[in-house]
Design a protein around this motif. Sequence first.
Motif, mmCIF file in Angstrom:
data_model
loop_
_atom_site.group_PDB
_atom_site.id
_atom_site.type_symbol
_atom_site.label_atom_id
_atom_site.label_comp_id
_atom_site.label_asym_id
_atom_site.label_seq_id
_atom_site.Cartn_x
_atom_site.Cartn_y
_atom_site.Cartn_z
ATOM 1 N N PRO A 11 -1.632 -16.096 6.664
ATOM 2 C CA PRO A 11 -2.529 -14.981 6.963
ATOM 3 C C PRO A 11 -2.723 -14.685 8.442
ATOM 4 O O PRO A 11 -2.699 -13.520 8.847
ATOM 5 C CB PRO A 11 -3.855 -15.420 6.313
ATOM 6 C CG PRO A 11 -3.424 -16.244 5.151
ATOM 7 C CD PRO A 11 -2.236 -17.019 5.661
ATOM 8 N N THR A 57 0.821 -1.213 0.000
ATOM 9 C CA THR A 57 0.000 0.000 0.000
ATOM 10 C C THR A 57 0.856 1.264 0.000
ATOM 11 O O THR A 57 0.335 2.364 0.163
ATOM 12 C CB THR A 57 -0.915 0.022 1.240
ATOM 13 O OG1 THR A 57 -0.096 -0.091 2.427
ATOM 14 C CG2 THR A 57 -1.908 -1.125 1.209
ATOM 15 N N PRO A 80 1.887 -0.631 7.856
ATOM 16 C CA PRO A 80 1.352 -1.665 6.970
ATOM 17 C C PRO A 80 2.411 -2.687 6.578
ATOM 18 O O PRO A 80 3.592 -2.335 6.423
ATOM 19 C CB PRO A 80 0.867 -0.875 5.748
ATOM 20 C CG PRO A 80 1.651 0.395 5.775
ATOM 21 C CD PRO A 80 1.886 0.704 7.218
ATOM 22 N N PHE A 83 -5.206 -13.957 0.392
ATOM 23 C CA PHE A 83 -5.082 -13.022 1.517
ATOM 24 C C PHE A 83 -4.217 -11.823 1.135
ATOM 25 O O PHE A 83 -4.575 -10.672 1.416
ATOM 26 C CB PHE A 83 -4.488 -13.736 2.727
ATOM 27 C CG PHE A 83 -4.241 -12.834 3.902
ATOM 28 C CD1 PHE A 83 -5.256 -12.541 4.800
ATOM 29 C CD2 PHE A 83 -2.990 -12.260 4.110
ATOM 30 C CE1 PHE A 83 -5.037 -11.701 5.885
ATOM 31 C CE2 PHE A 83 -2.757 -11.422 5.194
ATOM 32 C CZ PHE A 83 -3.785 -11.132 6.079
ATOM 33 N N CYS A 84 -3.077 -12.087 0.509
ATOM 34 C CA CYS A 84 -2.188 -10.991 0.130
ATOM 35 C C CYS A 84 -2.837 -10.091 -0.917
ATOM 36 O O CYS A 84 -2.690 -8.865 -0.865
ATOM 37 C CB CYS A 84 -0.857 -11.543 -0.377
ATOM 38 S SG CYS A 84 0.200 -12.222 0.928
ATOM 39 N N GLN A 106 -0.336 -7.479 12.693
ATOM 40 C CA GLN A 106 -1.024 -6.228 12.364
ATOM 41 C C GLN A 106 -1.965 -5.751 13.467
ATOM 42 O O GLN A 106 -2.321 -4.577 13.515
ATOM 43 C CB GLN A 106 -1.795 -6.375 11.058
ATOM 44 C CG GLN A 106 -0.937 -6.447 9.830
ATOM 45 C CD GLN A 106 -0.443 -5.087 9.317
ATOM 46 O OE1 GLN A 106 -0.337 -4.889 8.127
ATOM 47 N NE2 GLN A 106 -0.122 -4.154 10.209
ATOM 48 N N GLN A 117 -1.933 -11.294 10.463
ATOM 49 C CA GLN A 117 -2.993 -10.579 11.171
ATOM 50 C C GLN A 117 -2.650 -10.371 12.645
ATOM 51 O O GLN A 117 -2.981 -9.329 13.227
ATOM 52 C CB GLN A 117 -4.311 -11.337 11.035
ATOM 53 C CG GLN A 117 -4.929 -11.216 9.649
ATOM 54 C CD GLN A 117 -6.235 -11.973 9.540
ATOM 55 O OE1 GLN A 117 -6.374 -13.083 10.061
ATOM 56 N NE2 GLN A 117 -7.197 -11.382 8.867
ATOM 57 N N ASN A 164 -5.413 -7.874 0.767
ATOM 58 C CA ASN A 164 -4.855 -6.894 1.694
ATOM 59 C C ASN A 164 -3.722 -6.063 1.079
ATOM 60 O O ASN A 164 -3.007 -5.376 1.799
ATOM 61 C CB ASN A 164 -4.369 -7.596 2.960
ATOM 62 C CG ASN A 164 -5.520 -8.132 3.802
ATOM 63 O OD1 ASN A 164 -6.102 -7.413 4.603
ATOM 64 N ND2 ASN A 164 -5.861 -9.405 3.608
ATOM 65 N N ASP A 165 -3.590 -6.135 -0.224
ATOM 66 C CA ASP A 165 -2.586 -5.338 -0.936
ATOM 67 C C ASP A 165 -1.181 -5.540 -0.371
ATOM 68 O O ASP A 165 -0.437 -4.587 -0.116
ATOM 69 C CB ASP A 165 -2.951 -3.854 -0.904
ATOM 70 C CG ASP A 165 -4.256 -3.552 -1.623
ATOM 71 O OD1 ASP A 165 -4.458 -4.107 -2.713
ATOM 72 O OD2 ASP A 165 -5.077 -2.788 -1.083
#
Length: 305
Positions: free
Chosen positions: A151, A8, A164, A203-204, A158, A155, A207-208
Amino acid sequence: MRTLKIGTSNLEVPVVAVGCMRINSLEKAEAERFVQTSLEEGANFFDHADIYGSGACEEIFADAIHMNDDIREKMILQSKCGIRNGMFDFSKEHILSSVDGILKRLKTDYLDILLLHRPDTLVEPEEVAEAFDKLENSGKVRHFGVSNQNPLQIQLLQKYVKQPIVANQLQLSITNATMITQGFNVNMENEAAVNRDGSILDFCRLNDITIQPWSPFQYGFFEGVFLGSDKFPELNAKIDEVAAKYGVSNTTIAMAWILRHPARMQPVTGTMNIERLKDCCRAADIQLTREDWYEIYRAAGNVLP
């Protein structure tokens, strides 16, 4: 070379990254030619890790490129940390000390991207968050990512880390494509349907997070290169056929196969051979047809349901 924005972020990177894990196999003059050729090809993204050559690879790279402020601004540097002495370590202390060592060896004040190398089951994500904040606030690291994580592991990080996650480095090649194969075999009663990575590809994309495929020419876990191997006669015949169609090498086609995927991945080369590096870079200009992509996929022994 064609570029993409990683994760991102607004960081523009070439679609092919140059892996430096084996640069310690080169003599000084060879290393200088290799990094200079990379820059000439537009492949100015260099991937490192603190364990490559026990740190020697970063030192050799810095010397080979004659690191200074002017040349530093013409490249993108990524390194990884978290593996040490037969274990994994995502502690705040280890991350911070590792980055200091990386910067010293690379002769630079900052990394464009830092990746956590392999999952540490003893990770305290709050400590990772503190380390990332300190590295970002000090200007030592500008972007952050992970390597070989699923993933839920991402998460969990995060939940605590405010920065990010821009990249996830994962093993992927034509012969090691389980993250793709599982998606073809939804609700099937066969081995290919086993979800081994938590649908990390989807997942990637959702979630960019940019996937950086490592070992794009290997089969197994560093068992060898599939190109030219008598273990994969059908695959090599098909790759050679497609290569002749486009007027490029088999190396270019194997790399173009990864780049054809709409996930906008950034494969990491591993070669120290200048001509093969150039062949890898040429893949940025090749757009395989859907038919080409699927024919190569099936030739590797992958069966569509």
